[in-house]
Scaffold this motif. Structure first.
Motif, mmCIF file in Angstrom:
data_model
loop_
_atom_site.group_PDB
_atom_site.id
_atom_site.type_symbol
_atom_site.label_atom_id
_atom_site.label_comp_id
_atom_site.label_asym_id
_atom_site.label_seq_id
_atom_site.Cartn_x
_atom_site.Cartn_y
_atom_site.Cartn_z
ATOM 1 N N ILE A 23 0.836 -1.204 0.000
ATOM 2 C CA ILE A 23 0.000 0.000 0.000
ATOM 3 C C ILE A 23 0.866 1.247 0.000
ATOM 4 O O ILE A 23 0.559 2.239 -0.684
ATOM 5 C CB ILE A 23 -0.953 -0.017 1.210
ATOM 6 C CG1 ILE A 23 -1.939 -1.193 1.091
ATOM 7 C CG2 ILE A 23 -1.711 1.292 1.331
ATOM 8 C CD1 ILE A 23 -2.806 -1.400 2.304
ATOM 9 N N GLN A 24 1.965 1.211 0.745
ATOM 10 C CA GLN A 24 2.882 2.357 0.760
ATOM 11 C C GLN A 24 3.477 2.589 -0.635
ATOM 12 O O GLN A 24 3.644 3.728 -1.066
ATOM 13 C CB GLN A 24 4.005 2.118 1.773
ATOM 14 C CG GLN A 24 4.918 3.314 1.995
ATOM 15 C CD GLN A 24 4.216 4.449 2.723
ATOM 16 O OE1 GLN A 24 3.810 4.301 3.863
ATOM 17 N NE2 GLN A 24 4.060 5.579 2.049
ATOM 18 N N GLU A 25 3.767 1.503 -1.355
ATOM 19 C CA GLU A 25 4.271 1.632 -2.725
ATOM 20 C C GLU A 25 3.219 2.277 -3.638
ATOM 21 O O GLU A 25 3.560 3.077 -4.519
ATOM 22 C CB GLU A 25 4.662 0.263 -3.275
ATOM 23 C CG GLU A 25 5.948 -0.310 -2.693
ATOM 24 C CD GLU A 25 6.311 -1.628 -3.352
ATOM 25 O OE1 GLU A 25 5.838 -1.878 -4.478
ATOM 26 O OE2 GLU A 25 7.060 -2.406 -2.731
ATOM 27 N N VAL A 26 1.957 1.913 -3.436
ATOM 28 C CA VAL A 26 0.876 2.508 -4.228
ATOM 29 C C VAL A 26 0.823 4.014 -3.979
ATOM 30 O O VAL A 26 0.707 4.814 -4.913
ATOM 31 C CB VAL A 26 -0.474 1.846 -3.886
ATOM 32 C CG1 VAL A 26 -1.630 2.609 -4.533
ATOM 33 C CG2 VAL A 26 -0.486 0.395 -4.351
ATOM 34 N N TRP A 27 0.912 4.408 -2.717
ATOM 35 C CA TRP A 27 0.882 5.834 -2.377
ATOM 36 C C TRP A 27 2.075 6.554 -3.011
ATOM 37 O O TRP A 27 1.927 7.633 -3.586
ATOM 38 C CB TRP A 27 0.908 6.017 -0.855
ATOM 39 C CG TRP A 27 -0.411 5.772 -0.190
ATOM 40 C CD1 TRP A 27 -1.302 4.775 -0.476
ATOM 41 C CD2 TRP A 27 -0.995 6.536 0.872
ATOM 42 N NE1 TRP A 27 -2.396 4.851 0.341
ATOM 43 C CE2 TRP A 27 -2.232 5.922 1.185
ATOM 44 C CE3 TRP A 27 -0.592 7.636 1.590
ATOM 45 C CZ2 TRP A 27 -3.057 6.406 2.190
ATOM 46 C CZ3 TRP A 27 -1.420 8.124 2.601
ATOM 47 C CH2 TRP A 27 -2.639 7.524 2.879
ATOM 48 N N ASP A 28 3.259 5.985 -2.883
ATOM 49 C CA ASP A 28 4.461 6.629 -3.433
ATOM 50 C C ASP A 28 4.372 6.731 -4.955
ATOM 51 O O ASP A 28 4.775 7.743 -5.548
ATOM 52 C CB ASP A 28 5.708 5.836 -3.032
ATOM 53 C CG ASP A 28 5.972 5.897 -1.539
ATOM 54 O OD1 ASP A 28 5.436 6.805 -0.870
ATOM 55 O OD2 ASP A 28 6.689 5.006 -1.018
ATOM 56 N N GLY A 29 3.837 5.686 -5.597
ATOM 57 C CA GLY A 29 3.688 5.717 -7.049
ATOM 58 C C GLY A 29 2.727 6.793 -7.503
ATOM 59 O O GLY A 29 2.945 7.457 -8.518
ATOM 60 N N PHE A 30 1.650 6.983 -6.745
ATOM 61 C CA PHE A 30 0.684 8.026 -7.095
ATOM 62 C C PHE A 30 1.306 9.412 -6.955
ATOM 63 O O PHE A 30 1.078 10.301 -7.789
ATOM 64 C CB PHE A 30 -0.555 7.913 -6.213
ATOM 65 C CG PHE A 30 -1.580 8.983 -6.465
ATOM 66 C CD1 PHE A 30 -2.233 9.056 -7.681
ATOM 67 C CD2 PHE A 30 -1.878 9.925 -5.499
ATOM 68 C CE1 PHE A 30 -3.173 10.047 -7.933
ATOM 69 C CE2 PHE A 30 -2.814 10.915 -5.732
ATOM 70 C CZ PHE A 30 -3.459 10.972 -6.945
ATOM 71 N N LYS A 31 2.103 9.610 -5.909
ATOM 72 C CA LYS A 31 2.784 10.900 -5.738
ATOM 73 C C LYS A 31 3.688 11.192 -6.935
ATOM 74 O O LYS A 31 3.726 12.322 -7.440
ATOM 75 C CB LYS A 31 3.595 10.900 -4.438
ATOM 76 C CG LYS A 31 2.751 10.991 -3.175
ATOM 77 C CD LYS A 31 3.620 11.118 -1.934
ATOM 78 C CE LYS A 31 4.307 9.812 -1.596
ATOM 79 N NZ LYS A 31 5.031 9.884 -0.314
ATOM 80 N N ASP A 32 4.416 10.175 -7.397
ATOM 81 C CA ASP A 32 5.313 10.370 -8.543
ATOM 82 C C ASP A 32 4.532 10.727 -9.812
ATOM 83 O O ASP A 32 4.957 11.579 -10.601
ATOM 84 C CB ASP A 32 6.140 9.104 -8.787
ATOM 85 C CG ASP A 32 7.129 8.832 -7.663
ATOM 86 O OD1 ASP A 32 7.434 9.776 -6.908
ATOM 87 O OD2 ASP A 32 7.575 7.673 -7.531
ATOM 88 N N LEU A 33 3.375 10.080 -9.998
ATOM 89 C CA LEU A 33 2.561 10.372 -11.178
ATOM 90 C C LEU A 33 2.040 11.808 -11.162
ATOM 91 O O LEU A 33 2.011 12.491 -12.189
ATOM 92 C CB LEU A 33 1.387 9.400 -11.261
ATOM 93 C CG LEU A 33 1.693 7.975 -11.734
ATOM 94 C CD1 LEU A 33 0.452 7.113 -11.636
ATOM 95 C CD2 LEU A 33 2.221 7.987 -13.164
ATOM 96 N N MET A 34 1.627 12.280 -9.987
ATOM 97 C CA MET A 34 1.100 13.631 -9.906
ATOM 98 C C MET A 34 2.192 14.670 -10.114
ATOM 99 O O MET A 34 1.951 15.742 -10.678
ATOM 100 C CB MET A 34 0.404 13.855 -8.562
ATOM 101 C CG MET A 34 -0.907 13.088 -8.409
ATOM 102 S SD MET A 34 -2.024 13.238 -9.834
ATOM 103 C CE MET A 34 -2.320 15.004 -9.892
ATOM 104 N N VAL A 35 3.408 14.370 -9.668
ATOM 105 C CA VAL A 35 4.531 15.272 -9.926
ATOM 106 C C VAL A 35 4.779 15.377 -11.434
ATOM 107 O O VAL A 35 4.983 16.459 -11.985
ATOM 108 C CB VAL A 35 5.807 14.798 -9.196
ATOM 109 C CG1 VAL A 35 7.029 15.569 -9.679
ATOM 110 C CG2 VAL A 35 5.649 14.961 -7.697
ATOM 111 N N ALA A 36 4.727 14.213 -12.124
ATOM 112 C CA ALA A 36 4.929 14.203 -13.572
ATOM 113 C C ALA A 36 3.801 14.935 -14.293
ATOM 114 O O ALA A 36 4.031 15.625 -15.299
ATOM 115 C CB ALA A 36 5.034 12.768 -14.077
ATOM 116 N N ALA A 37 2.562 14.795 -13.790
ATOM 117 C CA ALA A 37 1.424 15.441 -14.444
ATOM 118 C C ALA A 37 1.506 16.957 -14.349
ATOM 119 O O ALA A 37 1.034 17.669 -15.245
ATOM 120 C CB ALA A 37 0.117 14.946 -13.819
ATOM 121 N N LYS A 38 2.112 17.476 -13.281
ATOM 122 C CA LYS A 38 2.192 18.919 -13.087
ATOM 123 C C LYS A 38 3.475 19.515 -13.651
ATOM 124 O O LYS A 38 3.641 20.737 -13.679
ATOM 125 C CB LYS A 38 2.104 19.240 -11.587
ATOM 126 C CG LYS A 38 0.764 18.895 -10.962
ATOM 127 C CD LYS A 38 0.800 19.071 -9.457
ATOM 128 C CE LYS A 38 0.980 20.516 -9.063
ATOM 129 N NZ LYS A 38 0.905 20.709 -7.597
#
Length: 550
Positions: free
Chosen positions: A477-492
């Motif tokens: 679950i922690q990996e899922v959270w970290d992966g989502f953070k990385d995606l949002m950084v890339a999106a912005k």
């Protein structure tokens, strides 16, 4: 911190080449952060330097109520580099220029601005004047259109529509930074954010937007056309494009997929919706609607130029991730750990009872977070300190239908909960009133087996045998959270910067993240915003590709 640094730079009388910020933490260790690339006056053109200096002088003049006569005395007698009174007055007038606001026919409390005046104003900004210095007779600029509803008071709603100029792009990078002058309010009225009211209020604006896209407006001898982008939250885009809501069978804003395929990430993310297909599906003899409900209010903005708002995407998905952890902690009896972990990151969090929608009974719930709090929880919450690795069989309460949950609560407590009660609250209530054995029996009798992806017309795997046992995996679950953070950084990320991704790379990373998300939950937890995330950056990059040819 950014606002403080900006103020320091504005008031500084010396050139700043870099900034070093030192932090001293509780363990007596000190580390520093060096911010490089601070703009220097030498990097600006002579005209830009003069304009920036003029803006600083005008800010000081207004702040300390200095007269033009006093400024000119300083210029003449002290020999200071202060522009003439005429130049200062002209620039002050330009900064304070307001558009004429026209009342909206059919809407008693609202106003609008003309698109032609807005285009002329934008092209007259000093940073945009170079766009007119071309041999081409027709110039295309890119404007982002957005609308959203907001509450003014408890009983009064408003709707605002804005547009923003997107700076030109050369070699995959913006030629300049955006400024507040780039965004202009086009429409504002008091009323509900519904189709009928918005269509009445925006009829003239939409007509002028279409005129700007097809024929353009004359500005200083040039024809300026507008290429529109639509960027709003899910509800607003569905309303403007005449589509069904996100909870419908054909929910997607870009493709025709059914909600049963919401978690099928093996399909291509091509944009399938078109204005022509919409007209066909709205015919009385059409075989299926495919989610088209009404006519398209903005047919001059194609579906491949619709970009979901990053803020709403982030908040919706973050809410889902946090609610999952909250539910898991409840099932495992780790509510105290969760409250303590929230306290460690300075977030006030508690479980409590509140009055139900029927006004009679109470329901169990927990603290709701605003956007800033969601971001803090996503970045700092230590999931490993909250959850234990263990079976997920009780989690399958989420697969029990709402009527069955309501009936089970009524049989046990005698309370009658309304059908509109949120499912998350019902599941929590079941957890409180039923024993573990009763919960397992409820799932066995009324639970819908978690759906598996249906491929090539085959029967879903859930109907072919029992589900494999799942477990709560805190590290996963922690990996899922970290992966989502990385995606949002890339999106912005701005084009050409370190965190920016190509459309294909973002699509692959998002698909990998979505598959990992499904590993630690059920298909029912995949929400439309997760499905729509695959189109977000792809369409943003499509704009960059198109814009580079303008």
């Amino acid at each position: 911190m950014k606002r403080v640094l900006d103020t320091i730079f504005e008031d500084s009388s010396v050139d700043t080449t870099c900034v070093t910020i030192s932090f001293e933490v509780t363990n007596q260790k000190t580390f520093s952060l060096q911010v490089k690339g601070v703009p220097q006056a030498a990097q600006l053109t002579e005209a830009e330097q003069k304009l920036e200096s003029t803006h600083k002088i005008l800010r000081v003049k207004d702040k300390y109520r200095i007269s033009y006569k006093a400024l000119q005395a300083l210029r003449i007698q002290a020999g200071l580099q202060i522009p003439t009174t005429k130049y200062l007055n002209t620039e002050s007038l330009r900064l304070g220029t307001s558009f004429e606001i026209t009342p909206i026919q059919g809407v008693p409390d609202g106003g609008m601005r003309q698109i032609s005046e807005m285009v002329s104003y934008l092209m007259d900004l000093p940073e945009n004047r170079p766009l007119l210095n071309t041999e081409e007779d027709i110039i295309t600029i890119w404007l982002r259109f957005a609308s959203d509803g907001a509450k003014i008071t408890k009983c009064k709603d408003s709707v605002r529509a804005v547009c923003k100029l997107i700076p030109p792009i050369e070699h995959g990078r913006y030629t300049r930074k955006s400024s507040p002058d780039d965004e202009i309010t086009l429409l504002l009225y008091m009323g509900k954010e519904d189709r009928t009211t918005f269509e009445t209020a925006s009829r003239r604006i939409i007509r002028e937007m279409k005129e700007a896209a097809t024929h353009g407006y004359q500005v200083k001898g040039k024809t300026v056309k507008v290429a529109w982008l639509l960027c709003s939250d899910w509800k607003a885009m569905a309303l403007l494009k005449g589509l069904n809501a996100a909870n419908s069978s054909h929910f997607c804003l870009w493709c025709h997929c059914h909600k049963h395929d919401i978690a099928n990430f093996t399909k291509d993310c091509d944009v399938q919706r078109t204005s022509q297909r919409q007209e066909e599906c709205l015919q009385p003899n059409a075989a299926e609607s495919l989610g088209y409900k009404e006519s398209d209010l903005l047919p001059f903005i194609p579906y491949h130029r619709m970009i979901p708002d990053e803020l709403h995407l982030r908040m919706r998905i973050t809410n889902k991730l946090i609610n999952q952890v909250v539910m898991y902690s409840v099932y495992q009896g780790n509510k105290t750990r969760l409250v303590e972990a929230m306290k460690d990151i300075n977030i006030q969090f508690q479980f409590f009872e509140k009055q139900g929608d029927d006004g009679k009974n109470s329901i169990n719930t927990w603290t709701n977070f605003n956007g800033d709090q969601l971001q803090i929880v996503l970045e700092k919450l230590n999931i490993l300190a909250i959850l234990d690795r263990g079976p997920l069989d009780i989690i399958k309460l989420q697969t029990v239908t709402k009527p069955a949950l309501i009936q089970a609560i009524q049989r046990k407590t005698g309370r009658v909960l309304p059908a509109t009660t949120k499912k998350a609250f019902l599941v929590l209530e079941i957890q409180h009133v039923l024993s573990l054995e009763d919960q397992r029996e409820l799932v066995a009798n009324h639970g819908q087996r978690p759906r598996r992806i249906q491929m090539n017309g085959a029967a879903p795997e859930a109907e072919q045998g029992p589900d494999p046992p799942k477990t709560v995996d805190p590290a996963g679950i922690q990996e899922v959270w970290d992966g989502f953070k990385d995606l949002m950084v890339a999106a912005k990320a701005r084009p050409g910067t370190r965190n920016a991704l190509t459309p294909q790379q973002f699509h692959e990373d998002a698909k990998e993240w979505a598959e990992k998300f499904k590993e630690h939950t059920f298909t029912e937890d995949v929400i439309p915003c997760i499905h729509g995330k695959f189109y977000k950056v792809c369409e943003k990059c499509d704009y960059l590709r198109d814009c580079s040819h303008c």
